[in-house]
Design a protein around this motif. Structure first.
Motif, PDB file in Angstrom:
ATOM      1  N   LEU A  38       7.234  38.936  53.326  1.00  0.00           N
ATOM      2  CA  LEU A  38       8.222  39.192  52.508  1.00  0.00           C
ATOM      3  C   LEU A  38       8.289  40.832  52.141  1.00  0.00           C
ATOM      4  CD1 LEU A  38      10.709  38.450  50.726  1.00  0.00           C
ATOM      5  CD2 LEU A  38       9.129  38.196  48.837  1.00  0.00           C
ATOM      6  N   GLU A  39       7.343  41.328  51.776  1.00  0.00           N
ATOM      7  CA  GLU A  39       7.444  42.978  51.556  1.00  0.00           C
ATOM      8  C   GLU A  39       7.758  43.560  52.716  1.00  0.00           C
ATOM      9  OE1 GLU A  39       5.476  46.090  48.578  1.00  0.00           O
ATOM     10  OE2 GLU A  39       4.202  44.665  49.358  1.00  0.00           O
ATOM     11  N   LYS A  40       7.301  43.420  53.888  1.00  0.00           N
ATOM     12  CA  LYS A  40       7.720  44.072  55.126  1.00  0.00           C
ATOM     13  C   LYS A  40       8.974  43.654  55.260  1.00  0.00           C
ATOM     14  CE  LYS A  40       3.276  43.846  57.566  1.00  0.00           C
ATOM     15  NZ  LYS A  40       2.407  43.234  58.833  1.00  0.00           N
ATOM     16  N   PHE A  41       9.638  42.498  55.178  1.00  0.00           N
ATOM     17  CA  PHE A  41      11.018  42.299  55.289  1.00  0.00           C
ATOM     18  C   PHE A  41      11.905  43.101  54.360  1.00  0.00           C
ATOM     19  CE2 PHE A  41      14.518  39.975  53.579  1.00  0.00           C
ATOM     20  CZ  PHE A  41      15.540  40.139  54.750  1.00  0.00           C
ATOM     21  N   LEU A  42      11.696  43.218  53.006  1.00  0.00           N
ATOM     22  CA  LEU A  42      12.355  44.007  52.001  1.00  0.00           C
ATOM     23  C   LEU A  42      12.267  45.370  52.528  1.00  0.00           C
ATOM     24  CD1 LEU A  42      10.998  42.149  48.999  1.00  0.00           C
ATOM     25  CD2 LEU A  42      13.253  41.848  49.949  1.00  0.00           C
ATOM     26  N   ASP A  43      11.114  45.817  52.996  1.00  0.00           N
ATOM     27  CA  ASP A  43      10.906  47.306  53.216  1.00  0.00           C
ATOM     28  C   ASP A  43      11.844  47.608  54.673  1.00  0.00           C
ATOM     29  OD1 ASP A  43       9.190  48.119  51.543  1.00  0.00           O
ATOM     30  OD2 ASP A  43       7.439  47.709  52.587  1.00  0.00           O
ATOM     31  N   PHE A  44      11.787  46.636  55.230  1.00  0.00           N
ATOM     32  CA  PHE A  44      12.798  46.843  56.774  1.00  0.00           C
ATOM     33  C   PHE A  44      14.209  46.831  56.416  1.00  0.00           C
ATOM     34  CE2 PHE A  44      15.415  44.794  59.897  1.00  0.00           C
ATOM     35  CZ  PHE A  44      15.242  45.510  61.014  1.00  0.00           C
ATOM     36  N   CYS A  45      14.431  45.855  55.421  1.00  0.00           N
ATOM     37  CA  CYS A  45      15.978  46.076  54.908  1.00  0.00           C
ATOM     38  C   CYS A  45      16.263  47.224  53.780  1.00  0.00           C
ATOM     39  CB  CYS A  45      16.336  44.667  54.187  1.00  0.00           C
ATOM     40  SG  CYS A  45      16.295  43.530  55.474  1.00  0.00           S
ATOM     41  N   ARG A  46      15.176  47.951  53.630  1.00  0.00           N
ATOM     42  CA  ARG A  46      15.288  49.355  52.777  1.00  0.00           C
ATOM     43  C   ARG A  46      15.850  48.819  51.373  1.00  0.00           C
ATOM     44  NH1 ARG A  46      18.032  51.727  57.503  1.00  0.00           N
ATOM     45  NH2 ARG A  46      16.491  52.866  58.556  1.00  0.00           N
ATOM     46  N   PHE A  47      15.034  47.839  50.794  1.00  0.00           N
ATOM     47  CA  PHE A  47      15.394  47.505  49.459  1.00  0.00           C
ATOM     48  C   PHE A  47      14.500  48.340  48.747  1.00  0.00           C
ATOM     49  CE2 PHE A  47      17.298  43.811  51.043  1.00  0.00           C
ATOM     50  CZ  PHE A  47      18.462  43.746  50.423  1.00  0.00           C
ATOM     51  N   LYS A  48      14.693  49.029  47.722  1.00  0.00           N
ATOM     52  CA  LYS A  48      13.829  50.198  46.954  1.00  0.00           C
ATOM     53  C   LYS A  48      13.036  49.544  45.780  1.00  0.00           C
ATOM     54  CE  LYS A  48      15.301  53.330  49.400  1.00  0.00           C
ATOM     55  NZ  LYS A  48      14.659  53.577  50.752  1.00  0.00           N
ATOM     56  N   GLY A  49      11.940  49.885  45.236  1.00  0.00           N
ATOM     57  CA  GLY A  49      11.280  49.367  44.359  1.00  0.00           C
ATOM     58  C   GLY A  49       9.767  49.950  44.294  1.00  0.00           C
ATOM     59  N   LEU A  50       9.166  49.964  43.156  1.00  0.00           N
ATOM     60  CA  LEU A  50       7.710  50.436  43.241  1.00  0.00           C
ATOM     61  C   LEU A  50       6.627  49.404  43.854  1.00  0.00           C
ATOM     62  CD1 LEU A  50       7.647  52.235  39.635  1.00  0.00           C
ATOM     63  CD2 LEU A  50       8.083  53.271  42.130  1.00  0.00           C
ATOM     64  N   ASP A  51       7.182  48.152  43.609  1.00  0.00           N
ATOM     65  CA  ASP A  51       6.353  46.913  43.892  1.00  0.00           C
ATOM     66  C   ASP A  51       7.129  45.766  44.439  1.00  0.00           C
ATOM     67  OD1 ASP A  51       7.372  45.761  41.746  1.00  0.00           O
ATOM     68  OD2 ASP A  51       5.481  45.765  40.563  1.00  0.00           O
ATOM     69  N   ILE A  52       6.720  44.977  45.031  1.00  0.00           N
ATOM     70  CA  ILE A  52       7.335  43.738  45.704  1.00  0.00           C
ATOM     71  C   ILE A  52       8.051  42.926  44.568  1.00  0.00           C
ATOM     72  CG2 ILE A  52       5.438  41.967  45.294  1.00  0.00           C
ATOM     73  CD1 ILE A  52       6.360  40.834  48.220  1.00  0.00           C
ATOM     74  N   GLN A  53       7.887  42.933  43.309  1.00  0.00           N
ATOM     75  CA  GLN A  53       8.820  42.500  42.233  1.00  0.00           C
ATOM     76  C   GLN A  53       9.986  43.121  42.374  1.00  0.00           C
ATOM     77  OE1 GLN A  53       6.807  41.334  38.803  1.00  0.00           O
ATOM     78  NE2 GLN A  53       5.126  40.156  39.940  1.00  0.00           N
ATOM     79  N   GLN A  54       9.810  44.485  42.167  1.00  0.00           N
ATOM     80  CA  GLN A  54      11.146  45.158  42.088  1.00  0.00           C
ATOM     81  C   GLN A  54      12.165  45.150  43.376  1.00  0.00           C
ATOM     82  OE1 GLN A  54       9.951  49.002  40.861  1.00  0.00           O
ATOM     83  NE2 GLN A  54       9.516  48.553  38.895  1.00  0.00           N
ATOM     84  N   LYS A  55      11.458  45.187  44.391  1.00  0.00           N
ATOM     85  CA  LYS A  55      12.037  44.916  45.828  1.00  0.00           C
ATOM     86  C   LYS A  55      12.725  43.706  45.857  1.00  0.00           C
ATOM     87  CE  LYS A  55       8.844  47.964  48.160  1.00  0.00           C
ATOM     88  NZ  LYS A  55       7.609  48.082  49.040  1.00  0.00           N
ATOM     89  N   SER A  56      12.045  42.653  45.403  1.00  0.00           N
ATOM     90  CA  SER A  56      12.591  41.065  45.422  1.00  0.00           C
ATOM     91  C   SER A  56      13.663  41.114  44.504  1.00  0.00           C
ATOM     92  CB  SER A  56      11.516  40.119  44.922  1.00  0.00           C
ATOM     93  OG  SER A  56      10.519  40.203  45.685  1.00  0.00           O
ATOM     94  N   LEU A  57      13.598  41.813  43.212  1.00  0.00           N
ATOM     95  CA  LEU A  57      14.723  41.873  42.300  1.00  0.00           C
ATOM     96  C   LEU A  57      15.856  42.448  42.903  1.00  0.00           C
ATOM     97  CD1 LEU A  57      15.910  41.027  39.392  1.00  0.00           C
ATOM     98  CD2 LEU A  57      14.879  43.056  38.728  1.00  0.00           C
TER      99      LEU A  57
END
Length: 77
Positions: A38-57
């Motif tokens: 999930l974190e790789k997907f969120l990084d690929f889509c360039r969602f910003k955050g300090l951790d996976i919870q912030q990126k998910s939000l």
């Protein structure tokens, strides 16, 4: 202290979307792998955050603000 003696105010009102995601993962191997994927997907889509919870939000907010077709497009990409 028993669960019954705790006040309702001490519990969060709602769970985060990431918490719900984690709770849905049953097997130990899935619990190990899926958050990383999930974190790789969120990084690929360039969602910003300090951790996976912030990126998910950020992803959750994106899906709320965009049309179904815009969300489908980012998932397909």
């Amino acid at each position: 202290m028993s669960v019954q003696s705790k006040s309702v105010e001490s519990f969060p009102i709602t769970l985060s979307s990431y918490s719900k995601f984690r709770m849905a993962l049953k097997s130990r191997e899935v619990q190990r792998q899926y958050p990383n994927l999930l974190e790789k997907f969120l990084d690929f889509c360039r969602f910003k955050g300090l951790d996976i919870q912030q990126k998910s939000l950020e992803f959750f907010r994106f899906t709320k603000d965009k049309s179904q077709y815009e969300v489908q497009d980012i998932l397909i990409r």
